[in-house]
Write a protein that holds these residues in place. Structure first.
Motif, PDB file in Angstrom:
ATOM      1  N   TRP A 280       0.818  -1.210   0.000  1.00  0.00           N
ATOM      2  CA  TRP A 280       0.000   0.000   0.000  1.00  0.00           C
ATOM      3  C   TRP A 280       0.854   1.263   0.000  1.00  0.00           C
ATOM      4  O   TRP A 280       0.412   2.323  -0.463  1.00  0.00           O
ATOM      5  N   ILE A 281       2.067   1.148   0.523  1.00  0.00           N
ATOM      6  CA  ILE A 281       2.981   2.300   0.535  1.00  0.00           C
ATOM      7  C   ILE A 281       4.319   1.830  -0.030  1.00  0.00           C
ATOM      8  O   ILE A 281       5.295   1.604   0.715  1.00  0.00           O
ATOM      9  N   PRO A 282       4.420   1.621  -1.355  1.00  0.00           N
ATOM     10  CA  PRO A 282       5.638   1.059  -1.942  1.00  0.00           C
ATOM     11  C   PRO A 282       6.896   1.879  -1.677  1.00  0.00           C
ATOM     12  O   PRO A 282       8.005   1.327  -1.668  1.00  0.00           O
ATOM     13  N   SER A 283       6.744   3.166  -1.429  1.00  0.00           N
ATOM     14  CA  SER A 283       7.917   4.022  -1.238  1.00  0.00           C
ATOM     15  C   SER A 283       8.717   3.683   0.010  1.00  0.00           C
ATOM     16  O   SER A 283       9.839   4.187   0.187  1.00  0.00           O
ATOM     17  N   ILE A 284       8.178   2.832   0.894  1.00  0.00           N
ATOM     18  CA  ILE A 284       8.951   2.453   2.085  1.00  0.00           C
ATOM     19  C   ILE A 284       9.943   1.330   1.785  1.00  0.00           C
ATOM     20  O   ILE A 284      10.766   0.994   2.645  1.00  0.00           O
ATOM     21  N   LEU A 285       9.904   0.739   0.593  1.00  0.00           N
ATOM     22  CA  LEU A 285      10.757  -0.409   0.300  1.00  0.00           C
ATOM     23  C   LEU A 285      12.254  -0.091   0.393  1.00  0.00           C
ATOM     24  O   LEU A 285      13.014  -0.912   0.924  1.00  0.00           O
ATOM     25  N   PRO A 286      12.739   1.075  -0.088  1.00  0.00           N
ATOM     26  CA  PRO A 286      14.169   1.367   0.126  1.00  0.00           C
ATOM     27  C   PRO A 286      14.540   1.417   1.608  1.00  0.00           C
ATOM     28  O   PRO A 286      15.611   0.933   2.011  1.00  0.00           O
ATOM     29  N   LEU A 287      13.662   1.999   2.436  1.00  0.00           N
ATOM     30  CA  LEU A 287      13.925   2.031   3.868  1.00  0.00           C
ATOM     31  C   LEU A 287      13.880   0.631   4.477  1.00  0.00           C
ATOM     32  O   LEU A 287      14.683   0.290   5.357  1.00  0.00           O
ATOM     33  N   LEU A 288      12.958  -0.176   4.002  1.00  0.00           N
ATOM     34  CA  LEU A 288      12.843  -1.545   4.503  1.00  0.00           C
ATOM     35  C   LEU A 288      14.096  -2.345   4.160  1.00  0.00           C
ATOM     36  O   LEU A 288      14.589  -3.128   4.977  1.00  0.00           O
ATOM     37  N   GLU A 289      14.630  -2.147   2.957  1.00  0.00           N
ATOM     38  CA  GLU A 289      15.863  -2.822   2.562  1.00  0.00           C
ATOM     39  C   GLU A 289      17.002  -2.484   3.526  1.00  0.00           C
ATOM     40  O   GLU A 289      17.718  -3.374   4.005  1.00  0.00           O
ATOM     41  N   ARG A 290      17.150  -1.201   3.839  1.00  0.00           N
ATOM     42  CA  ARG A 290      18.214  -0.772   4.750  1.00  0.00           C
ATOM     43  C   ARG A 290      17.990  -1.314   6.161  1.00  0.00           C
ATOM     44  O   ARG A 290      18.948  -1.744   6.840  1.00  0.00           O
ATOM     45  N   PHE A 291      16.743  -1.324   6.594  1.00  0.00           N
ATOM     46  CA  PHE A 291      16.431  -1.824   7.929  1.00  0.00           C
ATOM     47  C   PHE A 291      16.802  -3.298   8.075  1.00  0.00           C
ATOM     48  O   PHE A 291      17.451  -3.697   9.055  1.00  0.00           O
ATOM     49  N   VAL A 292      16.408  -4.102   7.096  1.00  0.00           N
ATOM     50  CA  VAL A 292      16.660  -5.543   7.181  1.00  0.00           C
ATOM     51  C   VAL A 292      18.152  -5.845   7.190  1.00  0.00           C
ATOM     52  O   VAL A 292      18.639  -6.659   7.993  1.00  0.00           O
ATOM     53  N   ILE A 293      18.921  -5.188   6.314  1.00  0.00           N
ATOM     54  CA  ILE A 293      20.364  -5.437   6.266  1.00  0.00           C
ATOM     55  C   ILE A 293      21.036  -4.980   7.555  1.00  0.00           C
ATOM     56  O   ILE A 293      21.938  -5.647   8.093  1.00  0.00           O
ATOM     57  N   ASN A 294      20.601  -3.845   8.091  1.00  0.00           N
ATOM     58  CA  ASN A 294      21.186  -3.357   9.331  1.00  0.00           C
ATOM     59  C   ASN A 294      20.925  -4.311  10.490  1.00  0.00           C
ATOM     60  O   ASN A 294      21.817  -4.605  11.296  1.00  0.00           O
ATOM     61  N   VAL A 295      19.699  -4.830  10.570  1.00  0.00           N
ATOM     62  CA  VAL A 295      19.359  -5.756  11.657  1.00  0.00           C
ATOM     63  C   VAL A 295      20.169  -7.047  11.536  1.00  0.00           C
ATOM     64  O   VAL A 295      20.652  -7.594  12.531  1.00  0.00           O
TER      65      VAL A 295
END
Length: 541
Positions: A280-295
């Protein structure tokens, strides 16, 4: 036709194990179909009865294993056959490491049975759920320039043809059938036995570490793909970083990777929910990518993990969720340019990418998987081998997750642009994946030996008992005397399923016997018992 009457006439002493209420779906639940009957034979004799009965009842046969291909290749409203009960390792030559197995055995079980004899498969793809027959039929591969597609290790096959008889084939016997069957796509017959070159069992030490994309590209020709036996890369396009995974065989003591809470149930469900929100909010995908790798690894270059495991487990990966997978093979040396252009496009620089598609408002999932193989020196080469014939092959896999079985909004435009770029580099799609823009004419241009595969296919199955809509759509001619085969199944409807995916419905318009397709003419074509026969040779001009 009276099915019960025909059933009583065909080998009445041989069991016919069928149910009528089976729902077939792909592993990713991208497609569903409702076969008329679902059959699990326990022996080759039972399978032969299935084929002969289908012939009398004018039915198409589709063979499925785990249904891991997310396409409609295995969908049918006719008869669906599963070979999970044909899973025995029937012979092991300890001197040569050559093994003979029934073709329904799943790769996971094959590894375990080989282990009992101190043996192993030489390589494997990302998963081990498939049957050996299905993995061979779709050109499954791992990631190593020292190994090719899985069929590289196949020494011989035995195939049940449309008359219920079994034909052996190998480089020395029925060699044309062998080359066609090594990537058969389920359209020639039913592989019932595989002779396979195993190797001594081995452990691997693997190391994975985070690197900038520029560093990966710089190291491309400096040993990235050749220093270790097994290498693969996961590319995070918005971070412009890659996780490099490399492994070699080792005798070191085994030790597992350091555990991380994100790799457990909490991480699994959290990531799944976040991917669903991104629908529903595709623009969060770049942030999600960074979050997952950081975790998982942190932001520091070189961060990662190391482990020593059995080869059979260390080479695998977790596919996580339902997904579309669009994987293409291109020449290895074209990789840096292809990755650079795709990176520009995904990050909004359409002009630098040279791709005639707008990337505005497009956000995709990560990672993009980068793998390699090399079958260029293998002989005989399968007619439909999608790897490069004159050097190593690079595979780029644009994966899109389907959180809770819902299709991502970016799919159509992303895959259209991705496939356009792959075609620019002479690419060929993986047969079992979700390519969407390739035409029949393009496939025939990609495969100069396609006509040989079609010729052999029509020889061994003149009625089209193993032909479906997928084969006609992409491979088989529609302007000659085989444009519609008597038992060929057509897709007549594909409608959305309530929980996501599509419901596939087919029918067999013909069901009349072709002149060449009768039992008598089939046997005359081969002249002698199938086990002793040689597929007749044709003028190759």
């Amino acid at each position: 036709m009276d099915f019960e009457l025909e059933l009583s006439r065909v080998d009445p002493e041989v069991p016919f194990r069928a149910i009528t209420d089976h729902t077939h779906h792909t592993w990713a639940r991208t497609f569903y179909s409702y076969p008329e009957i679902y059959i699990q034979p326990h022996t080759t004799e039972e399978l032969g009865k299935v084929v002969r009965l289908a012939r009398r009842c004018r039915r198409r046969i589709v063979v499925t294993g785990c249904g891991h291909s997310p396409s409609d290749l295995t969908c049918t409203s006719s008869w669906l056959v599963n070979l999970d009960r044909l899973d025995e390792l029937s012979d092991v030559d300890k001197d040569t490491s050559v093994v003979i197995m029934q073709a329904g055995i799943r790769l996971h079980d094959l590894w375990l049975k080989l282990k009992q004899h101190g043996l192993s498969m030489p390589n494997i793809g990302s998963i081990d759920h498939q049957s050996i027959a299905g993995a061979i039929a779709t050109a499954t591969h791992g990631s190593s320039t020292r190994h090719g597609i899985l069929s590289q290790s196949v020494r011989a096959l035995r195939i049940m043809l449309a008359n219920g008889r079994v034909v052996p084939c190998s480089p020395e016997q029925n060699s044309e059938l062998f080359r066609a069957a090594l990537v058969s796509l389920g359209a020639l017959g039913i592989i019932v036995e595989v002779t396979f070159q195993a190797v001594p069992a081995f452990d691997i030490e693997w190391v994975q570490s985070l690197h900038p994309l520029d560093e990966i590209i710089s190291d491309w020709e400096k040993g990235l793909w050749r220093q270790k036996e097994f290498t693969r890369v996961w590319w995070m396009p918005y971070m412009k970083r890659c996780m490099k995974w490399r492994a070699d065989k080792t005798d070191k003591p085994r030790h597992p990777p350091v555990s991380n809470w994100w790799n457990g149930r909490i991480g699994f469900h959290t990531y799944h929910l976040l991917l669903y929100c991104a629908q529903w909010i595709p623009s969060i995908l770049p942030l999600l990518e960074r979050f997952v790798i950081n975790v998982q690894y942190g932001f520091k270059n070189g961060a990662g993990s190391v482990a020593v495991e059995e080869g059979r487990t260390g080479l695998l990966m977790n596919c996580l969720y339902s997904q579309f997978v669009n994987e293409w093979a291109i020449p290895l040396e074209k990789g840096p340019e292809a990755l650079t252009r795709l990176s520009c496009w995904l990050n909004g620089d359409d002009e630098a990418s040279g791709m005639p598609f707008s990337s505005k408002g497009l956000y995709v999932h990560s990672p993009i998987e980068v793998r390699v193989c090399d079958t260029s020196s293998t002989t005989p080469r399968p007619y439909l081998d999608n790897t490069m014939p004159d050097g190593p092959t690079l595979y780029l896999n644009a994966t899109l997750y389907r959180p809770y079985n819902r299709d991502p909004p970016c799919r159509q435009r992303y895959y259209e642009a991705f496939e356009w770029l792959m075609k620019e580099y002479g690419g060929r799609p993986h047969w079992a994946k979700n390519f969407s823009t390739v035409t029949k004419d393009e496939f025939h241009a990609m495969y100069p030996e396609m006509r040989n595969w079609i010729r052999i296919r029509n020889d061994v199955d003149p009625d089209g008992m193993f032909v479906g809509d997928w084969h006609r759509r992409y491979l088989l001619p529609d302007k000659d005397d085989t444009a519609t085969l008597p038992l060929e199944e057509k897709n007549v409807r594909c409608k959305p399923a309530l929980g996501g995916g599509s419901i596939w419905t087919g029918c067999i318009p013909g069901r009349n016997l072709s002149p060449q397709g009768s039992e008598e003419s089939f046997e005359m074509m081969h002249e002698v018992e199938a086990e002793k026969s040689e597929i007749r040779r044709h003028d190759m001009r």
